[in-house]
Write an enzyme that holds these catalytic residues in place. Structure first.
Site, PDB file in Angstrom:
ATOM      1  N   ASP A  33      30.284  25.721  29.403  1.00  0.00           N
ATOM      2  CA  ASP A  33      30.798  25.518  30.657  1.00  0.00           C
ATOM      3  C   ASP A  33      32.465  24.771  30.921  1.00  0.00           C
ATOM      4  O   ASP A  33      32.638  24.148  29.801  1.00  0.00           O
ATOM      5  CB  ASP A  33      30.301  24.591  31.390  1.00  0.00           C
ATOM      6  CG  ASP A  33      30.719  23.722  33.305  1.00  0.00           C
ATOM      7  OD1 ASP A  33      29.352  24.399  33.543  1.00  0.00           O
ATOM      8  OD2 ASP A  33      31.215  23.235  32.984  1.00  0.00           O
ATOM      9  N   ILE A  34      32.818  24.847  31.337  1.00  0.00           N
ATOM     10  CA  ILE A  34      34.035  24.477  31.684  1.00  0.00           C
ATOM     11  C   ILE A  34      34.740  22.440  31.367  1.00  0.00           C
ATOM     12  O   ILE A  34      35.606  22.003  30.609  1.00  0.00           O
ATOM     13  CB  ILE A  34      35.939  24.835  32.500  1.00  0.00           C
ATOM     14  CG1 ILE A  34      36.780  24.812  31.580  1.00  0.00           C
ATOM     15  CG2 ILE A  34      35.618  24.541  33.698  1.00  0.00           C
ATOM     16  CD1 ILE A  34      37.748  26.290  32.833  1.00  0.00           C
ATOM     17  N   ASN A  91      22.093  25.342  40.784  1.00  0.00           N
ATOM     18  CA  ASN A  91      22.049  24.810  42.635  1.00  0.00           C
ATOM     19  C   ASN A  91      22.693  26.035  43.134  1.00  0.00           C
ATOM     20  O   ASN A  91      23.128  27.047  43.601  1.00  0.00           O
ATOM     21  CB  ASN A  91      22.943  23.840  42.526  1.00  0.00           C
ATOM     22  CG  ASN A  91      23.393  23.063  41.573  1.00  0.00           C
ATOM     23  OD1 ASN A  91      22.564  22.506  41.210  1.00  0.00           O
ATOM     24  ND2 ASN A  91      24.580  22.911  41.023  1.00  0.00           N
ATOM     25  N   VAL A 100      30.496  27.449  42.684  1.00  0.00           N
ATOM     26  CA  VAL A 100      31.229  28.720  42.956  1.00  0.00           C
ATOM     27  C   VAL A 100      30.264  29.512  42.925  1.00  0.00           C
ATOM     28  O   VAL A 100      28.799  29.929  43.127  1.00  0.00           O
ATOM     29  CB  VAL A 100      31.290  29.129  41.072  1.00  0.00           C
ATOM     30  CG1 VAL A 100      32.020  30.187  40.686  1.00  0.00           C
ATOM     31  CG2 VAL A 100      32.508  28.039  40.092  1.00  0.00           C
ATOM     32  N   HIS A 104      24.960  31.512  39.136  1.00  0.00           N
ATOM     33  CA  HIS A 104      24.394  30.982  37.806  1.00  0.00           C
ATOM     34  C   HIS A 104      23.550  29.807  37.658  1.00  0.00           C
ATOM     35  O   HIS A 104      22.706  29.283  38.107  1.00  0.00           O
ATOM     36  CB  HIS A 104      26.039  30.334  37.552  1.00  0.00           C
ATOM     37  CG  HIS A 104      26.195  29.126  38.705  1.00  0.00           C
ATOM     38  ND1 HIS A 104      27.334  30.052  39.693  1.00  0.00           N
ATOM     39  CD2 HIS A 104      26.394  27.816  38.224  1.00  0.00           C
ATOM     40  CE1 HIS A 104      27.317  28.351  39.755  1.00  0.00           C
ATOM     41  NE2 HIS A 104      27.417  27.256  39.811  1.00  0.00           N
ATOM     42  N   HIS A 106      22.844  26.829  34.986  1.00  0.00           N
ATOM     43  CA  HIS A 106      23.328  25.767  33.714  1.00  0.00           C
ATOM     44  C   HIS A 106      22.568  25.894  32.629  1.00  0.00           C
ATOM     45  O   HIS A 106      21.283  25.792  32.451  1.00  0.00           O
ATOM     46  CB  HIS A 106      22.842  24.869  34.498  1.00  0.00           C
ATOM     47  CG  HIS A 106      24.350  24.749  35.450  1.00  0.00           C
ATOM     48  ND1 HIS A 106      26.009  24.460  35.510  1.00  0.00           N
ATOM     49  CD2 HIS A 106      24.433  24.732  36.927  1.00  0.00           C
ATOM     50  CE1 HIS A 106      26.418  24.035  36.188  1.00  0.00           C
ATOM     51  NE2 HIS A 106      25.780  24.939  37.344  1.00  0.00           N
TER      52      HIS A 106
HETATM   53  P1  DGP Z   1      27.661  24.966  40.506  1.00  0.00           P
HETATM   54  O1  DGP Z   1      28.105  23.345  40.313  1.00  0.00           O
HETATM   55  O2  DGP Z   1      26.702  24.306  39.766  1.00  0.00           O
HETATM   56  O3  DGP Z   1      28.259  25.757  41.403  1.00  0.00           O
HETATM   57  O4  DGP Z   1      28.575  24.539  38.500  1.00  0.00           O
HETATM   58  C1  DGP Z   1      29.706  25.379  38.692  1.00  0.00           C
HETATM   59  C2  DGP Z   1      29.988  25.026  37.290  1.00  0.00           C
HETATM   60  O5  DGP Z   1      31.507  25.953  36.892  1.00  0.00           O
HETATM   61  C3  DGP Z   1      30.794  23.111  36.823  1.00  0.00           C
HETATM   62  O6  DGP Z   1      30.021  22.738  35.882  1.00  0.00           O
HETATM   63  C4  DGP Z   1      32.120  23.798  36.356  1.00  0.00           C
HETATM   64  C5  DGP Z   1      32.001  25.365  35.898  1.00  0.00           C
HETATM   65  N1  DGP Z   1      33.231  25.741  36.253  1.00  0.00           N
HETATM   66  C6  DGP Z   1      33.868  26.158  37.428  1.00  0.00           C
HETATM   67  N2  DGP Z   1      34.903  27.276  37.007  1.00  0.00           N
HETATM   68  C7  DGP Z   1      35.356  27.636  36.011  1.00  0.00           C
HETATM   69  C8  DGP Z   1      35.727  28.517  34.803  1.00  0.00           C
HETATM   70  O7  DGP Z   1      36.931  28.408  34.998  1.00  0.00           O
HETATM   71  N3  DGP Z   1      35.396  28.196  33.712  1.00  0.00           N
HETATM   72  C9  DGP Z   1      33.951  27.907  33.262  1.00  0.00           C
HETATM   73  N4  DGP Z   1      33.336  27.834  31.593  1.00  0.00           N
HETATM   74  N5  DGP Z   1      33.478  26.928  34.234  1.00  0.00           N
HETATM   75  C10 DGP Z   1      33.428  26.703  35.355  1.00  0.00           C
END
Ligand code: DGP
Length: 118
Positions: A33-34, A91, A100, A104, A106
């Site tokens: 995660d970023i 989520n 997003v 996915h 986590h």
């Molecule tokens: P959610 O809130 O459950 O939809 O989590 C989306 C997650 O995605 C959040 O923890 C941040 C991560 N995220 C968003 N954009 C990017 C990206 O471009 N790269 C990576 N590695 N993670 C991302």
């Protein structure tokens, strides 16, 4: 909700945006995660077009669902949190703050995380 091909995880799957890959097989891609919320924070995504857990479990074939969740467990193994403990979160929708719209999971671990939402 219809699937948006321009969401950020679709772009990562197509290789248009880089990721720090943790694991990949026929069913899933996993990457760090970023904005990590724990020392280990890996996102696991299916390779097909599913908007959320709700869509995935309602629409995907059983072999795809099995392969995906087996991949989640492999991520736990590869990152070592299967030994120390880990939490999986997915989520779905507005009340859960899904940001997003590509399903996915986590995988979080690497430290004691307390009880659920406390
Ligand atoms: P959610 O809130 O459950 O939809 O989590 C989306 C997650 O995605 C959040 O923890 C941040 C991560 N995220 C968003 N954009 C990017 C990206 O471009 N790269 C990576 N590695 N993670 C991302």
């Amino acid at each position: 909700m219809s699937y948006d091909n321009n969401n950020i995880f679709a772009k990562i799957l197509r290789g248009e945006i880089p990721c720090n890959k943790a694991y990949e097989d026929d069913f899933a891609l996993a990457f760090h995660d970023i904005t990590p919320s724990a020392p280990v924070h890996v996102l696991v995504i299916p390779k097909g077009e599913y908007t959320s857990f709700d869509d995935f479990t309602a629409s995907a074939p059983a072999t795809t669902i099995h392969g995906f969740f087996a991949a989640v467990q492999k991520v736990a193994q590869k990152t070592g949190v299967d030994k120390t403990g880990y939490r999986i979160i997915s989520n779905h929708g507005a009340d859960a703050s899904q940001s997003v719209p590509h399903f996915h999971v986590h995988v979080l671990g690497g430290k004691p995380m307390g009880h659920l939402l406390a």
